[in-house]
Design an enzyme around this catalytic site. Structure first.
Site, PDB file in Angstrom:
ATOM      1  N   VAL A  14      13.123  21.147 -30.053  1.00 26.11           N
ATOM      2  CA  VAL A  14      12.047  21.666 -29.074  1.00 26.11           C
ATOM      3  C   VAL A  14      10.683  21.243 -29.734  1.00 26.11           C
ATOM      4  O   VAL A  14       9.520  20.894 -28.956  1.00 26.11           O
ATOM      5  CB  VAL A  14      12.188  23.030 -29.068  1.00 26.11           C
ATOM      6  CG1 VAL A  14      10.905  23.541 -27.844  1.00 26.11           C
ATOM      7  CG2 VAL A  14      13.611  23.397 -28.505  1.00 26.11           C
ATOM      8  N   ALA A  43       4.496  20.981 -39.124  1.00 29.92           N
ATOM      9  CA  ALA A  43       5.205  21.267 -40.296  1.00 29.92           C
ATOM     10  C   ALA A  43       6.649  21.044 -39.989  1.00 29.92           C
ATOM     11  O   ALA A  43       7.109  21.541 -38.903  1.00 29.92           O
ATOM     12  CB  ALA A  43       4.876  22.436 -40.960  1.00 29.92           C
ATOM     13  N   GLU A 129       7.446  31.845 -22.905  1.00 35.87           N
ATOM     14  CA  GLU A 129       7.902  31.641 -21.683  1.00 35.87           C
ATOM     15  C   GLU A 129       9.253  30.782 -22.038  1.00 35.87           C
ATOM     16  O   GLU A 129      10.358  31.029 -21.274  1.00 35.87           O
ATOM     17  CB  GLU A 129       7.011  30.585 -21.052  1.00 35.87           C
ATOM     18  CG  GLU A 129       7.526  30.135 -19.840  1.00 35.87           C
ATOM     19  CD  GLU A 129       7.746  31.403 -18.743  1.00 35.87           C
ATOM     20  OE1 GLU A 129       6.920  31.730 -18.173  1.00 35.87           O
ATOM     21  OE2 GLU A 129       9.209  31.375 -18.418  1.00 35.87           O
ATOM     22  N   ILE A 136      12.584  26.946 -17.142  1.00 31.62           N
ATOM     23  CA  ILE A 136      12.173  27.785 -15.737  1.00 31.62           C
ATOM     24  C   ILE A 136      11.135  28.599 -16.154  1.00 31.62           C
ATOM     25  O   ILE A 136      11.308  29.474 -17.136  1.00 31.62           O
ATOM     26  CB  ILE A 136      13.328  28.502 -15.222  1.00 31.62           C
ATOM     27  CG1 ILE A 136      14.491  27.419 -15.125  1.00 31.62           C
ATOM     28  CG2 ILE A 136      12.890  29.418 -14.069  1.00 31.62           C
ATOM     29  CD1 ILE A 136      15.877  28.215 -14.590  1.00 31.62           C
ATOM     30  N   LYS A 205      18.411  37.098 -24.357  1.00 27.87           N
ATOM     31  CA  LYS A 205      17.377  36.596 -23.146  1.00 27.87           C
ATOM     32  C   LYS A 205      17.468  37.866 -22.401  1.00 27.87           C
ATOM     33  O   LYS A 205      16.108  38.290 -21.711  1.00 27.87           O
ATOM     34  CB  LYS A 205      17.664  35.544 -22.524  1.00 27.87           C
ATOM     35  CG  LYS A 205      17.383  34.146 -23.151  1.00 27.87           C
ATOM     36  CD  LYS A 205      18.278  33.037 -22.761  1.00 27.87           C
ATOM     37  CE  LYS A 205      18.089  31.620 -23.819  1.00 27.87           C
ATOM     38  NZ  LYS A 205      19.182  30.476 -23.444  1.00 27.87           N
TER      39      LYS A 205
HETATM   40  P1  NDP Z   1      16.243  22.746 -34.330  1.00 23.31           P
HETATM   41  O1  NDP Z   1      16.971  23.329 -35.442  1.00 23.31           O
HETATM   42  O2  NDP Z   1      16.368  21.235 -33.945  1.00 23.31           O
HETATM   43  O3  NDP Z   1      14.449  22.799 -35.096  1.00 23.31           O
HETATM   44  C1  NDP Z   1      13.979  23.643 -35.983  1.00 23.31           C
HETATM   45  C2  NDP Z   1      13.192  22.784 -36.929  1.00 23.31           C
HETATM   46  O4  NDP Z   1      12.521  23.842 -37.907  1.00 23.31           O
HETATM   47  C3  NDP Z   1      14.345  22.022 -37.822  1.00 23.31           C
HETATM   48  O5  NDP Z   1      13.438  20.685 -38.058  1.00 23.31           O
HETATM   49  C4  NDP Z   1      13.944  22.569 -39.073  1.00 23.31           C
HETATM   50  O6  NDP Z   1      14.080  21.623 -40.258  1.00 23.31           O
HETATM   51  C5  NDP Z   1      12.490  23.216 -39.242  1.00 23.31           C
HETATM   52  N1  NDP Z   1      12.105  24.241 -40.089  1.00 23.31           N
HETATM   53  C6  NDP Z   1      13.197  25.039 -40.793  1.00 23.31           C
HETATM   54  N2  NDP Z   1      12.511  25.839 -41.672  1.00 23.31           N
HETATM   55  C7  NDP Z   1      11.198  25.258 -41.644  1.00 23.31           C
HETATM   56  C8  NDP Z   1       9.967  25.688 -42.408  1.00 23.31           C
HETATM   57  N3  NDP Z   1      10.068  26.665 -43.181  1.00 23.31           N
HETATM   58  N4  NDP Z   1       8.945  25.158 -42.234  1.00 23.31           N
HETATM   59  C9  NDP Z   1       8.680  24.032 -41.112  1.00 23.31           C
HETATM   60  N5  NDP Z   1      10.064  23.665 -40.568  1.00 23.31           N
HETATM   61  C10 NDP Z   1      11.077  24.204 -40.837  1.00 23.31           C
HETATM   62  O7  NDP Z   1      15.881  23.931 -33.474  1.00 23.31           O
HETATM   63  P2  NDP Z   1      15.463  23.822 -31.885  1.00 23.31           P
HETATM   64  O8  NDP Z   1      14.320  22.932 -31.626  1.00 23.31           O
HETATM   65  O9  NDP Z   1      16.553  23.647 -30.998  1.00 23.31           O
HETATM   66  O10 NDP Z   1      15.153  25.337 -31.529  1.00 23.31           O
HETATM   67  C11 NDP Z   1      13.886  25.700 -32.014  1.00 23.31           C
HETATM   68  C12 NDP Z   1      13.809  27.298 -31.345  1.00 23.31           C
HETATM   69  O11 NDP Z   1      13.573  27.064 -29.882  1.00 23.31           O
HETATM   70  C13 NDP Z   1      14.776  28.359 -31.499  1.00 23.31           C
HETATM   71  O12 NDP Z   1      14.002  29.620 -31.466  1.00 23.31           O
HETATM   72  C14 NDP Z   1      15.689  28.195 -30.380  1.00 23.31           C
HETATM   73  O13 NDP Z   1      16.399  29.453 -30.066  1.00 23.31           O
HETATM   74  C15 NDP Z   1      14.511  27.917 -29.512  1.00 23.31           C
HETATM   75  N6  NDP Z   1      14.859  27.314 -28.008  1.00 23.31           N
HETATM   76  C16 NDP Z   1      15.945  26.095 -28.076  1.00 23.31           C
HETATM   77  C17 NDP Z   1      16.145  25.463 -27.033  1.00 23.31           C
HETATM   78  C18 NDP Z   1      17.042  24.004 -27.015  1.00 23.31           C
HETATM   79  O14 NDP Z   1      17.329  23.732 -25.976  1.00 23.31           O
HETATM   80  N7  NDP Z   1      17.298  23.549 -28.222  1.00 23.31           N
HETATM   81  C19 NDP Z   1      15.771  25.779 -25.630  1.00 23.31           C
HETATM   82  C20 NDP Z   1      14.943  27.356 -25.731  1.00 23.31           C
HETATM   83  C21 NDP Z   1      14.556  27.812 -26.947  1.00 23.31           C
HETATM   84  P3  NDP Z   1      15.534  21.378 -41.072  1.00 23.31           P
HETATM   85  O15 NDP Z   1      16.468  21.041 -39.897  1.00 23.31           O
HETATM   86  O16 NDP Z   1      15.436  20.401 -42.222  1.00 23.31           O
HETATM   87  O17 NDP Z   1      16.139  22.781 -41.355  1.00 23.31           O
HETATM   88  N1  HSE Z   2      21.058  27.354 -26.743  1.00 16.41           N
HETATM   89  C1  HSE Z   2      20.246  27.693 -25.600  1.00 16.41           C
HETATM   90  C2  HSE Z   2      21.108  27.369 -24.401  1.00 16.41           C
HETATM   91  C3  HSE Z   2      18.969  27.337 -25.569  1.00 16.41           C
HETATM   92  O1  HSE Z   2      22.175  26.746 -24.531  1.00 16.41           O
HETATM   93  O2  HSE Z   2      20.566  27.794 -23.473  1.00 16.41           O
HETATM   94  C4  HSE Z   2      18.008  27.454 -24.514  1.00 16.41           C
HETATM   95  O3  HSE Z   2      17.674  28.932 -24.900  1.00 16.41           O
END
Ligand code: NDP
Ligand code: HSE
Length: 435
Positions: A14, A43, A129, A136, A205
């Protein structure tokens, strides 16, 4: 208008999608809002990774605090996930009087009240959101579009991973574990995918929506949660035969008696709109006392659909900063007098049951009698021809509404009658979803 500077924490699925959208759609958003948005810093722990687009190297850092402490950054976007370091960083950003945008449903469901209070105390926004139903704009719909409505029902398919798995299993008969792996590769699943498949992500959620719709702090532990891990292809087939489809739903209801929230696989009519929400799409049905029924549909997970919602929040926060307005969109977290909580066992539900009965005269009558003794009446019953004399054969029973407590007690009694019924019993809620 003055430039608003943004910093992102976490450049995973994301986070990278959000950075890409800010950079690519910046000119469009400036034309629409009049506010130049600049991605000042981002970061992530691993800067060597392929982010899926060209990100300027000079804005990257491995130190999240560097983003929070940058005096030029007004909006901090938390996209790390989880309730550990993410919570500390969000609180640090709020304490530094930065507006915060997050997609982190686990964090909000578990610590929302504390975080909202910190945002309020520091006079900044906390927007989320993307935390519910991905792309959505359901939070905006509830807070703004439906502001005049006491909410009577929310019923949502709110986990893209589960809906993707259920769709592929039903359409292609593919094995659960194989489809889950694909959902992970597509970036839908949580870092810990059991959050998805065991229903907890949907529950996070549901807790957030419950806070907004009913204005009540709700403990996650009070929500009955069941996931899709145990769904047997046999039940998918039986549901289809009866004219239903199984979907993992969050069901939130409010009446004059009180409110209830639950997450579970539910049989819903095949011709209902929610039944036809497939793959990673989500849909949320909201009944408002003034507006009647409304439905919101779109991608519930994935890099760019989720980024769309995150960036919309960034724009809202930037608008507040540019207009010198705090909390232009009300927090509506603990806004109303609290309605009563209806415990799960007092909820009225119809049930789909699959039991294995002794293939012997009178066994069906005894089961019907047991259900009847708890006030549970049967609406339909399916038993396919089976000549396995004396063995146990599957029987599908659909009931009228009864309290969940009554159904549970009846099933517990039946489990004590192993000569008549095998202990493996399946029960799912069945809903007509009438308006
Ligand atoms: P990811 O695991 O893909 O991304 C998280 C990132 O944060 C990784 O690149 C991780 O690095 C990095 N990270 C971890 N610790 C730190 C730190 N201390 N400082 C900086 N960066 C750090 O997760 P998503 O992008 O899938 O999800 C992110 C958020 O969005 C979550 O809360 C998830 O629930 C929410 N979300 C996700 C959706 C989706 O479709 N994926 C949809 C809606 C919400 P590393 O991998 O090296 O640990
Ligand atoms: N893991 C969640 C899903 C990401 O599959 O719906 C979106 O919140």
């Amino acid at each position: 208008m003055k430039t608003v500077n943004v910093g992102i924490l976490g450049l995973g699925t994301v986070g990278a999608g959000t950075a890409e959208t800010l950079l690519k759609q910046g000119p469009l958003m400036e034309a629409r809002t009049g506010i130049p948005l600049v991605l000042k810093k981002a970061a992530d722990l691993d800067l060597g990774r392929d982010f899926g687009f060209e990100i300027p190297k000079e804005i990257l850092t491995t130190d999240a605090q560097e983003v929070i402490n940058d005096p030029d950054i007004q909006i901090v976007v938390e996209l790390i996930g989880g309730t550990g370091i993410a919570k500390k960083l969000v609180l640090d950003a709020l304490a530094a009087k930065k507006s915060v945008v997050t997609a982190n449903k686990a964090l909000l469901a578990e610590h929302g009240t504390e975080l909202m209070a910190a945002a309020e105390a520091n006079g900044v926004d906390l927007f989320f959101e993307a935390a519910v139903a991905g792309g959505i704009p359901i939070i905006k719909a509830l807070r703004e579009g439906l502001v005049a409505n006491p909410i009577t029902r929310i019923c949502g398919i709110m986990n893209g991973t589960c809906n993707y798995i259920l769709t592929r299993m039903e359409r292609e008969g593919i094995d659960f574990e194989v489809v889950l792996k694909e959902a992970q590769e597509l970036g839908y699943a949580e870092a810990e995918p059991s959050l998805d498949v065991d229903g907890w992500d949907t529950a996070h959620k549901a807790v957030i929506l419950s806070q907004i719709a009913f204005g009540v702090p709700l403990n996650l532990e009070d929500v009955p949660v069941d996931g899709i891990r145990g769904i047997d292809p046999e039940d998918v087939k039986n549901a289809k035969e009866l004219g239903y489809r199984i979907k993992l739903l969050a069901m939130l209801d409010q009446s004059e008696k009180g409110y209830s929230v639950g997450v579970q696989p539910v049989l819903i009519p095949m011709d209902h709109m929610l039944s036809n929400v497939h793959m990673s799409f989500n849909a949320v049905l909201v009944d408002g006392e003034v507006v009647d029924e409304t439905l919101y549909y779109g991608r519930g997970a994935g890099r760019l659909p989720t980024a769309s919602a995150v960036v919309a929040d960034i724009v809202d926060a930037a608008r507040d900063l540019s207009g010198d307005a705090h909390a232009r969109i009300p927090l509506s977290w603990n806004a109303n007098p609290a309605p009563a909580w209806i415990p799960p066992e007092e909820r009225l539900e119809r049930s789909y049951l699959r039991l294995f009965l002794k293939n012997a005269p009178g066994s069906l009558a005894k089961v019907a009698e047991k259900l009847g003794s708890y006030g549970i009446s049967i609406t339909s019953l399916v038993q396919h021809e089976n000549d396995e004399e004396g063995g146990f054969v599957p029987v599908v029973i659909v009931t009228h509404v009864a309290t969940v407590g009554a159904i549970q007690s009846a099933l517990a009694d039946l489990a004590e009658m192993p000569h008549l019924v095998e202990p493996r019993m399946v029960r799912y809620r069945l809903e007509e979803l009438n308006s």
